[in-house]
Design an enzyme around this catalytic site. Structure first.
Site, PDB file in Angstrom:
ATOM      1  N   ARG A   1      -5.418  -9.192  -0.149  1.00 29.09           N
ATOM      2  CA  ARG A   1      -5.359  -8.993   1.300  1.00 29.09           C
ATOM      3  C   ARG A   1      -6.478  -9.754   1.986  1.00 29.09           C
ATOM      4  O   ARG A   1      -6.252 -10.510   2.933  1.00 29.09           O
ATOM      5  CB  ARG A   1      -5.442  -7.494   1.627  1.00 29.09           C
ATOM      6  CG  ARG A   1      -5.555  -7.223   3.125  1.00 29.09           C
ATOM      7  CD  ARG A   1      -5.348  -5.756   3.479  1.00 29.09           C
ATOM      8  NE  ARG A   1      -6.270  -4.840   2.812  1.00 29.09           N
ATOM      9  CZ  ARG A   1      -6.275  -3.515   3.025  1.00 29.09           C
ATOM     10  NH1 ARG A   1      -5.403  -2.964   3.860  1.00 29.09           N
ATOM     11  NH2 ARG A   1      -7.125  -2.728   2.389  1.00 29.09           N
TER      12      ARG A   1
ATOM     13  N   TYR B   1     -17.660  -1.095   3.096  1.00 29.41           N
ATOM     14  CA  TYR B   1     -17.865  -0.265   1.903  1.00 29.41           C
ATOM     15  C   TYR B   1     -18.691  -1.039   0.877  1.00 29.41           C
ATOM     16  O   TYR B   1     -18.500  -2.245   0.699  1.00 29.41           O
ATOM     17  CB  TYR B   1     -16.520   0.084   1.245  1.00 29.41           C
ATOM     18  CG  TYR B   1     -15.723   1.233   1.841  1.00 29.41           C
ATOM     19  CD1 TYR B   1     -16.276   2.137   2.755  1.00 29.41           C
ATOM     20  CD2 TYR B   1     -14.402   1.422   1.453  1.00 29.41           C
ATOM     21  CE1 TYR B   1     -15.512   3.178   3.259  1.00 29.41           C
ATOM     22  CE2 TYR B   1     -13.635   2.469   1.958  1.00 29.41           C
ATOM     23  CZ  TYR B   1     -14.198   3.345   2.866  1.00 29.41           C
ATOM     24  OH  TYR B   1     -13.444   4.368   3.359  1.00 29.41           O
TER      25      TYR B   1
ATOM     26  N   TYR C   1      -5.543  -1.045  -6.838  1.00 26.18           N
ATOM     27  CA  TYR C   1      -5.931  -1.056  -5.418  1.00 26.18           C
ATOM     28  C   TYR C   1      -6.992  -2.128  -5.147  1.00 26.18           C
ATOM     29  O   TYR C   1      -6.997  -2.765  -4.094  1.00 26.18           O
ATOM     30  CB  TYR C   1      -6.436   0.336  -5.006  1.00 26.18           C
ATOM     31  CG  TYR C   1      -6.942   0.417  -3.579  1.00 26.18           C
ATOM     32  CD1 TYR C   1      -6.123   0.064  -2.509  1.00 26.18           C
ATOM     33  CD2 TYR C   1      -8.250   0.845  -3.301  1.00 26.18           C
ATOM     34  CE1 TYR C   1      -6.588   0.139  -1.195  1.00 26.18           C
ATOM     35  CE2 TYR C   1      -8.717   0.921  -1.994  1.00 26.18           C
ATOM     36  CZ  TYR C   1      -7.885   0.568  -0.944  1.00 26.18           C
ATOM     37  OH  TYR C   1      -8.350   0.644   0.345  1.00 26.18           O
TER      38      TYR C   1
ATOM     39  N   GLU D   1      -4.144  12.273   2.125  1.00 24.78           N
ATOM     40  CA  GLU D   1      -4.516  11.334   3.177  1.00 24.78           C
ATOM     41  C   GLU D   1      -3.579  11.604   4.352  1.00 24.78           C
ATOM     42  O   GLU D   1      -2.402  11.884   4.164  1.00 24.78           O
ATOM     43  CB  GLU D   1      -4.348   9.901   2.657  1.00 24.78           C
ATOM     44  CG  GLU D   1      -4.763   8.838   3.643  1.00 24.78           C
ATOM     45  CD  GLU D   1      -4.756   7.424   3.021  1.00 24.78           C
ATOM     46  OE1 GLU D   1      -5.389   7.234   1.960  1.00 24.78           O
ATOM     47  OE2 GLU D   1      -4.107   6.540   3.598  1.00 24.78           O
TER      48      GLU D   1
END
Ligand code: 3EB
Length: 358
Positions: free
Chosen positions: A163, A221, A156, A341
């Site tokens: 990205r 974050y 991830y 989620e």
């Protein structure tokens, strides 16, 4: 299911109904998400004639595959650019990419998944530039073995690197004005290499990016979750013709930036719904009365352990009430300690003149 002339709608149906039944809105279809355990079939169903995103996730509420067709109120135009299959009408562009990591060679700087992600997002941005749909509204990201590590990096985290690099390379914001999204994982099977799979909706009117006051924005974050923050907003509020659509991103039991209730799936479900309620309240500050309500949303619930399904569904029914509309899928969530989620979507007429969808 409804056939009112809304400029953007999502209709759920079985694969059989998608392939064999006629419906007037099928002429206006933009593309389809298919969640099915065996997506091999779907690849060969060329007669869908729609951009099709196959996601190999078992459905937990019934055994059957579910197809979610995005459609508008006018005929659509198809096309292909590199790996992207797309369709668009005057308002929206829908596209799908399925990217094998085997097409990329690891080098000192970048893993194959990171390169595949960067390439996929660069292709998306090029297409948006070419066809003049500048604004990403919503992205769905499905990553094989999302929790695994390769080349010393969690996958991830690799995805987040690729990205954000693509956003930056195309001069796009990585703070504030970023699209709604989800990022889930599925198991890499020994028999068949799964691919990084992405779909997106883009438009011509800039969406409003919405954050959740209970949570630190994901794009802020701290570094403990990876050197590049995830590039997504908590929701996007989009105007499409005379309609407002709310896309609530994948939402989990996170407060601040920390996971809460690591071993308690019911408490995680409750915390997640409190987060969704907070996002709705933020969205409703920008929407005419009566605004969006929990019981109007269409939910998709990603569950790590199938055995938790009944507990999660019961808690959700408790939070939302009898009107609960949800699809439940087995999936890996991007943090190991997250057990579920939830994402959600709702449409809402801008003027109260239009018919309500059925
Ligand atoms: C979270 O809040 C949970 O990386 O695109 C939710 C939605 C999550 C989107 C993404 C990740 C993403 O951080 C994970």
């Amino acid at each position: 299911m409804s056939s009112t002339a809304y400029p953007l709608q999502c209709t759920s149906l079985s694969l059989d109904a998608l392939l064999h039944q006629s419906a007037p809105w099928k002429n206006n279809a933009l593309g389809v998400h298919v969640y099915a355990t065996d997506t091999v079939d779907i690849h060969t169903q060329a007669d869908i004639a729609l951009p099709c995103m196959p996601v190999s996730m078992p459905r937990l509420d019934t055994g059957t595959a579910i197809c979610e067709v995005w459609h508008g109120s006018e005929p659509t135009t198809p096309g292909q650019l590199d790996s992207i299959y797309y369709r668009h009408d005057q308002n929206v562009l829908f596209g799908v990419l399925v990217l094998p990591e085997a097409g990329f060679v690891a080098n000192a700087d970048k893993t194959p998944l990171q390169q595949a992600t960067e390439s996929g997002y660069r292709q998306i941005f090029s297409l948006l530039d070419q066809l003049h749909y500048p604004h990403l509204l919503r992205l769905w990201n499905y990553i094989p073995d999302i929790n695994a590590h390769s080349q010393g990096l969690e996958r991830y985290v690799q995805f987040n690197l690729g990205r954000q690099d693509a956003f930056l390379a195309h001069g796009r914001d990585v703070l504030g004005n970023v699209p709604a999204a989800c990022a889930l994982g599925f198991e890499q099977k020994a028999t068949r290499k799964e691919c990084l799979t992405i779909s997106f909706l883009a438009g011509r009117v800039a969406p409003l990016s919405i954050e959740n006051p209970r949570q630190i924005s994901a794009y802020l974050y701290p570094q403990q979750y990876g050197s590049r923050s995830p590039t997504f907003s908590r929701a996007s509020l989009v105007q499409i013709g005379q309609e407002q659509v709310l896309f609530i991103s994948g939402t989990a039991s996170i407060v601040g930036h920390a996971t809460l209730h690591a071993d308690d799936v019911v408490a995680q479900t409750r915390e997640t719904m409190t987060n969704i309620q907070a996002v709705l309240a933020e969205a409703n500050r920008h929407v005419g009365k009566p605004g969006f309500d929990l019981c109007q949303l269409n939910y998709k619930v990603y569950i790590r352990h199938p055995a938790d399904f009944a507990l999660i569904r019961n808690e959700l029914a408790h939070c939302v009430g009898d009107a609960l509309q949800a699809v439940y899928l087995q999936a890996d969530i991007c943090r190991q300690d997250l057990l579920l989620e939830i994402e959600a979507t709702a449409g809402h007429p801008l003027l109260n003149l239009s018919e309500k969808p059925a």
